[in-house]
Design an enzyme around this catalytic site. Sequence first.
Site, PDB file in Angstrom:
ATOM      1  N   ASP A  75       0.816  -1.206   0.000  1.00  0.00           N
ATOM      2  CA  ASP A  75       0.000   0.000   0.000  1.00  0.00           C
ATOM      3  C   ASP A  75       0.854   1.262   0.000  1.00  0.00           C
ATOM      4  O   ASP A  75       0.451   2.292  -0.550  1.00  0.00           O
ATOM      5  CB  ASP A  75      -0.930  -0.001   1.215  1.00  0.00           C
ATOM      6  CG  ASP A  75      -2.084  -0.981   1.057  1.00  0.00           C
ATOM      7  OD1 ASP A  75      -2.347  -1.410  -0.082  1.00  0.00           O
ATOM      8  OD2 ASP A  75      -2.729  -1.314   2.067  1.00  0.00           O
ATOM      9  N   GLU A 151      -3.963  10.269   4.686  1.00  0.00           N
ATOM     10  CA  GLU A 151      -4.184  11.249   5.746  1.00  0.00           C
ATOM     11  C   GLU A 151      -3.120  12.328   5.761  1.00  0.00           C
ATOM     12  O   GLU A 151      -1.992  12.137   5.288  1.00  0.00           O
ATOM     13  CB  GLU A 151      -4.235  10.573   7.123  1.00  0.00           C
ATOM     14  CG  GLU A 151      -2.914  10.145   7.700  1.00  0.00           C
ATOM     15  CD  GLU A 151      -2.364   8.849   7.155  1.00  0.00           C
ATOM     16  OE1 GLU A 151      -1.171   8.851   6.764  1.00  0.00           O
ATOM     17  OE2 GLU A 151      -3.099   7.853   7.102  1.00  0.00           O
ATOM     18  N   ARG A 161       5.671  15.163  22.633  1.00  0.00           N
ATOM     19  CA  ARG A 161       5.471  16.580  22.937  1.00  0.00           C
ATOM     20  C   ARG A 161       4.042  16.954  22.551  1.00  0.00           C
ATOM     21  O   ARG A 161       3.581  16.593  21.472  1.00  0.00           O
ATOM     22  CB  ARG A 161       6.456  17.454  22.162  1.00  0.00           C
ATOM     23  CG  ARG A 161       7.918  17.207  22.504  1.00  0.00           C
ATOM     24  CD  ARG A 161       8.230  17.690  23.917  1.00  0.00           C
ATOM     25  NE  ARG A 161       9.640  17.549  24.220  1.00  0.00           N
ATOM     26  CZ  ARG A 161      10.553  18.497  24.036  1.00  0.00           C
ATOM     27  NH1 ARG A 161      10.187  19.658  23.510  1.00  0.00           N
ATOM     28  NH2 ARG A 161      11.817  18.299  24.350  1.00  0.00           N
ATOM     29  N   THR A 191      -8.848   3.432   7.281  1.00  0.00           N
ATOM     30  CA  THR A 191      -8.423   2.110   7.759  1.00  0.00           C
ATOM     31  C   THR A 191      -6.919   2.061   8.006  1.00  0.00           C
ATOM     32  O   THR A 191      -6.359   0.978   8.195  1.00  0.00           O
ATOM     33  CB  THR A 191      -8.803   1.017   6.741  1.00  0.00           C
ATOM     34  OG1 THR A 191      -8.288   1.370   5.452  1.00  0.00           O
ATOM     35  CG2 THR A 191     -10.315   0.857   6.651  1.00  0.00           C
ATOM     36  N   ALA A 192      -6.271   3.213   8.031  1.00  0.00           N
ATOM     37  CA  ALA A 192      -4.821   3.263   8.223  1.00  0.00           C
ATOM     38  C   ALA A 192      -4.493   3.899   9.577  1.00  0.00           C
ATOM     39  O   ALA A 192      -4.996   3.459  10.605  1.00  0.00           O
ATOM     40  CB  ALA A 192      -4.181   4.018   7.056  1.00  0.00           C
ATOM     41  N   TYR A 193      -3.649   4.914   9.577  1.00  0.00           N
ATOM     42  CA  TYR A 193      -3.219   5.590  10.810  1.00  0.00           C
ATOM     43  C   TYR A 193      -4.417   6.050  11.634  1.00  0.00           C
ATOM     44  O   TYR A 193      -4.448   5.926  12.864  1.00  0.00           O
ATOM     45  CB  TYR A 193      -2.343   6.776  10.415  1.00  0.00           C
ATOM     46  CG  TYR A 193      -1.545   7.424  11.517  1.00  0.00           C
ATOM     47  CD1 TYR A 193      -1.419   6.854  12.780  1.00  0.00           C
ATOM     48  CD2 TYR A 193      -0.886   8.629  11.274  1.00  0.00           C
ATOM     49  CE1 TYR A 193      -0.667   7.466  13.766  1.00  0.00           C
ATOM     50  CE2 TYR A 193      -0.127   9.248  12.253  1.00  0.00           C
ATOM     51  CZ  TYR A 193      -0.030   8.670  13.499  1.00  0.00           C
ATOM     52  OH  TYR A 193       0.719   9.285  14.470  1.00  0.00           O
ATOM     53  N   LEU A 195      -7.391   4.767  11.900  1.00  0.00           N
ATOM     54  CA  LEU A 195      -8.035   3.650  12.605  1.00  0.00           C
ATOM     55  C   LEU A 195      -7.251   3.269  13.850  1.00  0.00           C
ATOM     56  O   LEU A 195      -7.831   2.996  14.909  1.00  0.00           O
ATOM     57  CB  LEU A 195      -8.170   2.450  11.664  1.00  0.00           C
ATOM     58  CG  LEU A 195      -8.898   1.225  12.222  1.00  0.00           C
ATOM     59  CD1 LEU A 195     -10.344   1.552  12.560  1.00  0.00           C
ATOM     60  CD2 LEU A 195      -8.837   0.069  11.226  1.00  0.00           C
TER      61      LEU A 195
END
Length: 296
Positions: A75, A151, A161, A191-193, A195
Amino acid sequence: MKNVTKRSFQTIAIVGKPRHDNALETHLAVYNWLKDRHYSVLVEEKIAEQLQLPNGKRIEEIGQIADLVIVIGGDGNMLGMARSLAKYQVPLIGINRGNLGFLTDIAPQSAFEQLYSCLEKGEFIIEQRFLLEAQIEQNGKIISANNALNEVAIHPTQVARIIEFEVYIDSKFAFSQRSDGLIIATPTGSTAYSLSAGGPILTPNMNAIALVPMHPHALSSRPLVIDGDSHISLRFAQYNQPNLEISCDGQDDLPFTPEDRIIVRKSPDILHLLHLKDYNYFTVLGSKLGWSSKLF
């Protein structure tokens, strides 16, 4: 968009960034398979050099010439190629040589059978996925910008931080937040970061954007889904640490400072993602996430 009907793919490009010999062998096998069927085949220049093949082309040339691009890899490869090629409106199809394969859904063990169905029999569908455009505005001028298919993540350059910022949607104040950052995700990126940070899953045909806080410092901070045509802007407290960053698909980073304003909105570029005719998003989703099978 370029006209795509049965056997209308005459010039086909092969791209990807092979990380191991097996992936490189797949590139060569696909090249030979296409040549045997009398397609005009282009190969991304670095791969062509590795395999000692002719017709090595830059990505920009591929976008201008190809009728179809075959992305061989995971991907991550598809994300990079989507950002580079979406503006040319050339369809992309993926052969999975990576891990998850949400976007590269042709299995390597049946690649030629599936490519035959697609290229020779015209058994395919084309799905449109929108991208986001992230811009950094400084003193009223856009100083840098990039696109993202999954995203746009806004965060400090240094880990662990917190930052404090305000979010405006269509020029109206929406909320302020103290957190490790904010993920602004497309349906593709849901459905990536997003999720993994607790964001919702959005089906690909939705015209929606998810705003997902990263480790917020308030229990009231929750993911928010907004209209896909919304314009999002962020302003940052001046006492934030000086080194902040926008990450596009976890691949391209844009540094900025608290004095800058961040603008995120739908990109005019659209990814045309080609699937086999029997493609079912929910089957892929259930398989990748380990959902239970049908009861009846």
